[in-house]
Write a protein that holds these residues in place. Structure first.
Motif, PDB file in Angstrom:
ATOM      1  N   ILE A 135      18.543  83.895 -36.130  1.00 30.23           N
ATOM      2  CA  ILE A 135      19.562  84.396 -37.070  1.00 30.23           C
ATOM      3  C   ILE A 135      20.792  84.884 -36.298  1.00 30.23           C
ATOM      4  O   ILE A 135      21.930  84.586 -36.663  1.00 30.23           O
ATOM      5  CB  ILE A 135      18.998  85.551 -37.937  1.00 30.23           C
ATOM      6  CG1 ILE A 135      17.843  85.053 -38.803  1.00 30.23           C
ATOM      7  CG2 ILE A 135      20.083  86.148 -38.821  1.00 30.23           C
ATOM      8  CD1 ILE A 135      17.084  86.165 -39.544  1.00 30.23           C
ATOM      9  N   LEU A 136      20.555  85.632 -35.211  1.00 29.94           N
ATOM     10  CA  LEU A 136      21.690  86.220 -34.488  1.00 29.94           C
ATOM     11  C   LEU A 136      22.403  85.193 -33.609  1.00 29.94           C
ATOM     12  O   LEU A 136      23.640  85.182 -33.561  1.00 29.94           O
ATOM     13  CB  LEU A 136      21.236  87.432 -33.661  1.00 29.94           C
ATOM     14  CG  LEU A 136      21.323  88.782 -34.390  1.00 29.94           C
ATOM     15  CD1 LEU A 136      20.462  88.805 -35.647  1.00 29.94           C
ATOM     16  CD2 LEU A 136      20.953  89.941 -33.481  1.00 29.94           C
ATOM     17  N   THR A 176      27.783  97.629 -41.989  1.00 35.80           N
ATOM     18  CA  THR A 176      26.753  96.751 -42.569  1.00 35.80           C
ATOM     19  C   THR A 176      25.401  97.452 -42.778  1.00 35.80           C
ATOM     20  O   THR A 176      24.526  96.877 -43.412  1.00 35.80           O
ATOM     21  CB  THR A 176      26.485  95.536 -41.645  1.00 35.80           C
ATOM     22  OG1 THR A 176      25.786  95.989 -40.472  1.00 35.80           O
ATOM     23  CG2 THR A 176      27.759  94.826 -41.233  1.00 35.80           C
ATOM     24  N   GLY A 177      25.207  98.615 -42.202  1.00 39.42           N
ATOM     25  CA  GLY A 177      23.909  99.300 -42.295  1.00 39.42           C
ATOM     26  C   GLY A 177      22.909  98.833 -41.247  1.00 39.42           C
ATOM     27  O   GLY A 177      21.793  99.353 -41.158  1.00 39.42           O
ATOM     28  N   MET A 178      23.290  97.868 -40.409  1.00 43.29           N
ATOM     29  CA  MET A 178      22.363  97.315 -39.407  1.00 43.29           C
ATOM     30  C   MET A 178      22.248  98.282 -38.216  1.00 43.29           C
ATOM     31  O   MET A 178      23.242  98.559 -37.541  1.00 43.29           O
ATOM     32  CB  MET A 178      22.923  95.965 -38.937  1.00 43.29           C
ATOM     33  CG  MET A 178      22.171  95.325 -37.834  1.00 43.29           C
ATOM     34  SD  MET A 178      21.021  94.110 -38.505  1.00 43.29           S
ATOM     35  CE  MET A 178      20.255  93.567 -36.994  1.00 43.29           C
ATOM     36  N   ALA A 217      23.752  88.224 -43.434  1.00 43.75           N
ATOM     37  CA  ALA A 217      25.015  88.634 -44.071  1.00 43.75           C
ATOM     38  C   ALA A 217      25.748  89.669 -43.206  1.00 43.75           C
ATOM     39  O   ALA A 217      26.984  89.636 -43.092  1.00 43.75           O
ATOM     40  CB  ALA A 217      24.727  89.206 -45.457  1.00 43.75           C
ATOM     41  N   ALA A 218      24.978  90.565 -42.575  1.00 46.76           N
ATOM     42  CA  ALA A 218      25.603  91.590 -41.729  1.00 46.76           C
ATOM     43  C   ALA A 218      26.352  90.930 -40.569  1.00 46.76           C
ATOM     44  O   ALA A 218      27.496  91.293 -40.258  1.00 46.76           O
ATOM     45  CB  ALA A 218      24.539  92.549 -41.202  1.00 46.76           C
ATOM     46  N   PHE A 219      25.710  89.951 -39.941  1.00 40.27           N
ATOM     47  CA  PHE A 219      26.376  89.301 -38.799  1.00 40.27           C
ATOM     48  C   PHE A 219      27.433  88.305 -39.246  1.00 40.27           C
ATOM     49  O   PHE A 219      28.395  88.057 -38.517  1.00 40.27           O
ATOM     50  CB  PHE A 219      25.329  88.694 -37.854  1.00 40.27           C
ATOM     51  CG  PHE A 219      24.751  89.731 -36.945  1.00 40.27           C
ATOM     52  CD1 PHE A 219      25.357  90.036 -35.733  1.00 40.27           C
ATOM     53  CD2 PHE A 219      23.647  90.476 -37.328  1.00 40.27           C
ATOM     54  CE1 PHE A 219      24.863  91.031 -34.911  1.00 40.27           C
ATOM     55  CE2 PHE A 219      23.135  91.475 -36.522  1.00 40.27           C
ATOM     56  CZ  PHE A 219      23.744  91.760 -35.311  1.00 40.27           C
ATOM     57  N   ASP A 220      27.308  87.750 -40.467  1.00 40.34           N
ATOM     58  CA  ASP A 220      28.416  86.946 -41.009  1.00 40.34           C
ATOM     59  C   ASP A 220      29.658  87.821 -41.130  1.00 40.34           C
ATOM     60  O   ASP A 220      30.766  87.411 -40.803  1.00 40.34           O
ATOM     61  CB  ASP A 220      28.050  86.386 -42.398  1.00 40.34           C
ATOM     62  CG  ASP A 220      27.093  85.205 -42.305  1.00 40.34           C
ATOM     63  OD1 ASP A 220      27.029  84.580 -41.226  1.00 40.34           O
ATOM     64  OD2 ASP A 220      26.390  84.918 -43.307  1.00 40.34           O
TER      65      ASP A 220
END
Ligand SMILES: Cc1ncc(COP(=O)(O)O)c(C=O)c1O
Length: 393
Positions: free
Chosen positions: A310-311, A355-357, A383-386
């Motif tokens: 994902i990352l 993003t809350g991550m 979505a956070a990394f987008d």
């Protein structure tokens, strides 16, 4: 007068993150928490059932102080160490002791090397790394700690020439938190040889050894007995071996008789030992339920692969492909959210606020753990990394 007697700003990064996480949550941010690496849920059922039976035992030995031994669970240390170590030991090569988990023992390691009344230079794998050995050295006035620099350049395995002259103790941690690097036979031989020749005591924190992905990952105890002059010690814990055993406080050590003897003296004065019924539960898991232990390992391994994909798909650079454990370590990007990133901490805090991550920053890296169900969170993580739109120079 009332008031703190400690120097200001003394908290470690894990304490900083716990504070930051709580503040973000209180301000209404929905967290994607991949920060603290602690297994979730209960311990394995096999361990819980056996511990429950042991708690009900009428046998006094099950309810008394265990100190460095284990009257309630005979030969616990030998049996537990042999779960992790591939070789057999010759009579007299090693000695053992039991202990209530690794973290509280780390401060006793420099004490067992004489730092209560003489100067001791301690090398630690804390840059980046689990900071507790350095924290403990900070509390010992005669112990001076220096962190051996680990990076993709040395693949997070130090070389003997990084050990400074005058070092009396190396406190290492392999498999390594946070990089997931493991100790291989040829690497361990180099380090053992150097420490043996230079009369340096060698300690390994093997907290993650049960979560090794392949046979290349060895314990110090697999190699160290081949060096008859080497003074060495290795610590093992059930914290990650029985699913969630973090609150069970069960572990054991093995090492050369001289180092174990010194450690026993210090520990015997300062600690009353583990809780025998919990150790009985741990034995039931590793002697009768290896299948569940293997399933837990596979679960983390598959989550690591998923998170890495994902990352990396969104431009993040892994510092090292992890070969054990439940951490991924990333180079902090130079740009994110259309801004220049000033530091790994800046990146981590931006990710939390935007993003809350939540990760843990170990400059110049950020660590994300896979203790939470990454598959269930994959859309939010993506979505956070987008949103972050990271970039490197
Ligand atoms: C490298 C390392 N050592 C030791 C520990 C703690 O071990 P225990 O639970 O046995 O005290 C941890 C836990 O996070 C760790 O990351």
């Amino acid at each position: 007068m009332r008031g703190s007697r400690l120097p200001a700003g003394g908290e470690n990064v894990l304490q900083t993150i716990r504070g930051k996480r709580a503040a973000a949550e209180a301000s209404g941010i929905k967290l994607i928490d991949l920060s603290i690496g602690e297994p979730k849920g209960p311990a394995l059922l096999s361990a819980r059932e056996a511990a429950a039976v042991a708690v009900m035992s009428e046998d006094e030995a099950m309810h008394t102080y265990q100190y460095n031994a284990s009257p309630g669970v005979p030969n616990f240390a030998q049996r537990f160490v042999q779960v992790h170590v591939k070789r057999d030991f010759q009579e007299g090569d090693v000695d053992y002791l039991t202990m209530p988990g690794i973290k509280p023992m780390l401060g006793l390691v420099p004490l067992a090397c004489g730092c209560a009344d003489q100067n001791l230079s301690v090398a630690t794998t804390t840059s980046p790394g689990y900071p507790i050995p350095a924290d403990w050295c900070g509390y010992h006035p005669y112990a001076t700690n220096y962190a051996i620099s680990l990076s993709p350049g040395n693949e997070f395995r130090f070389t003997p020439d990084q050990i400074e002259e005058g070092t009396g103790l190396v406190m290492m941690n392999y498999p390594h938190n946070p990089s997931g690097q493991v100790a291989t036979e040829s690497w361990l031989r180099q380090i053992c040889e150097y420490c043996s020749e230079n009369d340096i005591r060698l300690f390994n924190d093997a907290a993650y050894i049960i979560l090794s992905h392949g046979p290349d990952s060895l314990c110090l105890a697999d190699v160290a007995p081949d060096y008859p002059d080497l003074s060495w010690l290795e610590a093992f814990t059930a914290a990650k071996l029985i699913g969630n055993g973090t609150g069970w406080h069960v572990g054991a050590m093995v090492g050369s008789p001289d180092f174990v003897g010194d450690f026993k003296e210090v520990k015997g004065k300062t600690d009353t030992g583990f809780v025998a019924p919990m150790a009985a539960g741990v034995v039931a898991a590793f002697e009768g339920d290896r299948e569940s232990i293997d399933l837990v390992r596979e679960m983390y391994r598959s989550r690591l692969g998923l998170l890495a994909k994902i990352l990396t798909d969104r431009g993040m650079h892994l510092a090292l492909d992890p070969a054990a454990g439940f951490f991924t370590l990333w180079l902090a990007p130079d740009r994110a959210f259309g801004q220049k990133v000033e530091s790994a901490e800046h990146f981590n805090f931006m990710m939390i606020e935007e993003t809350g991550m939540v990760g843990v920053h170990f400059p110049p890296y950020v660590r994300y753990a896979v203790c939470a169900d990454v598959a269930a969170m994959s859309d939010e993580i993506g979505a956070a990394f987008d949103k972050a739109q990271v970039g490197y120079d």
